[in-house]
Design a protein around this motif. Structure first.
Motif, PDB file in Angstrom:
ATOM      1  N   LEU A   1     -14.024  34.092 -29.314  1.00  0.00           N
ATOM      2  CA  LEU A   1     -14.051  34.592 -30.683  1.00  0.00           C
ATOM      3  C   LEU A   1     -15.349  35.371 -30.876  1.00  0.00           C
ATOM      4  N   LEU A   2     -15.255  36.562 -31.397  1.00  0.00           N
ATOM      5  CA  LEU A   2     -16.447  37.334 -31.747  1.00  0.00           C
ATOM      6  C   LEU A   2     -16.777  36.980 -33.187  1.00  0.00           C
TER       7      LEU A   2
ATOM      8  N   LEU B   1     -10.431  34.377 -39.682  1.00  0.00           N
ATOM      9  CA  LEU B   1     -10.067  34.855 -38.355  1.00  0.00           C
ATOM     10  C   LEU B   1      -9.200  36.094 -38.506  1.00  0.00           C
ATOM     11  N   VAL B   2      -9.579  37.167 -37.826  1.00  0.00           N
ATOM     12  CA  VAL B   2      -8.842  38.431 -37.842  1.00  0.00           C
ATOM     13  C   VAL B   2      -8.519  38.795 -36.401  1.00  0.00           C
ATOM     14  N   THR B   3      -7.277  39.162 -36.140  1.00  0.00           N
ATOM     15  CA  THR B   3      -6.893  39.638 -34.816  1.00  0.00           C
ATOM     16  C   THR B   3      -6.745  41.146 -34.882  1.00  0.00           C
ATOM     17  N   ASP B   4      -7.495  41.855 -34.049  1.00  0.00           N
ATOM     18  CA  ASP B   4      -7.471  43.322 -34.083  1.00  0.00           C
ATOM     19  C   ASP B   4      -6.217  43.852 -33.383  1.00  0.00           C
ATOM     20  N   PRO B   5      -5.956  45.170 -33.466  1.00  0.00           N
ATOM     21  CA  PRO B   5      -4.735  45.730 -32.866  1.00  0.00           C
ATOM     22  C   PRO B   5      -4.614  45.534 -31.356  1.00  0.00           C
ATOM     23  N   GLU B   6      -5.717  45.299 -30.678  1.00  0.00           N
ATOM     24  CA  GLU B   6      -5.700  45.093 -29.225  1.00  0.00           C
ATOM     25  C   GLU B   6      -5.542  43.620 -28.858  1.00  0.00           C
TER      26      GLU B   6
ATOM     27  N   LEU C   1     -11.640  38.165 -34.095  1.00  0.00           N
ATOM     28  CA  LEU C   1     -12.933  38.248 -34.762  1.00  0.00           C
ATOM     29  C   LEU C   1     -12.994  37.159 -35.815  1.00  0.00           C
ATOM     30  N   THR C   2     -14.121  36.499 -35.922  1.00  0.00           N
ATOM     31  CA  THR C   2     -14.329  35.523 -36.980  1.00  0.00           C
ATOM     32  C   THR C   2     -15.452  36.029 -37.868  1.00  0.00           C
TER      33      THR C   2
END
Length: 130
Positions: A72-73, A110-115, A119-120
């Motif tokens: 997690l970034l 928590l966010v999941t990017d298109p790739e 990201l937290t």
């Protein structure tokens, strides 16, 4: 020092991406600032010492499946509310989870990017600050 000034970074992250333009647009929609771009990478900054490099996937490399599994970034939300970041991410079609209170006295989104990278975004709760 302004956000676009150069400095030596003690740490940063590089993310291999299939579509650097799409990935950069996503990160900028969340609130990252584009610092530099060339044909191979895009340098983005959330805050001082919170830099991300989006690196175009070399043609000979294939990374099937989810990216960043188990990693997690994390970024301190700073002056941007977690709700604002969640709204920005959802407007880009991203998957989000939270914000949620954590037992270690933070609220996290928590966010999941298109790739597929996760990201937290974190903000302290009052118990953390006390």
């Amino acid at each position: 020092m302004g956000i676009d000034e150069s400095y030596l970074m003690p740490a940063y992250v590089k993310l291999l991406v299939n579509d650097a333009a799409r990935a950069a647009a996503f990160y900028e929609a969340l609130g990252f600032t584009r610092i530099h771009q060339d044909p191979v990478f895009v340098h983005l900054r959330w805050a001082r010492y919170a830099d991300v490099f989006l690196v175009a996937m070399p043609q000979a490399v294939s990374l099937p499946g989810a990216r960043g599994v188990g990693v997690l970034l994390c970024f301190h939300a700073g002056d941007v509310s977690l709700e604002t970041i969640a709204t920005r991410a959802a407007a880009q079609g991203a998957t989000t989870d939270g914000p949620r209170d954590q037992p270690w006295h933070t609220r996290e989104l928590l966010v999941t990017d298109p790739e597929g990278y996760r990201l937290t975004f974190v903000e302290p709760t009052p118990q953390f600050i006390a």
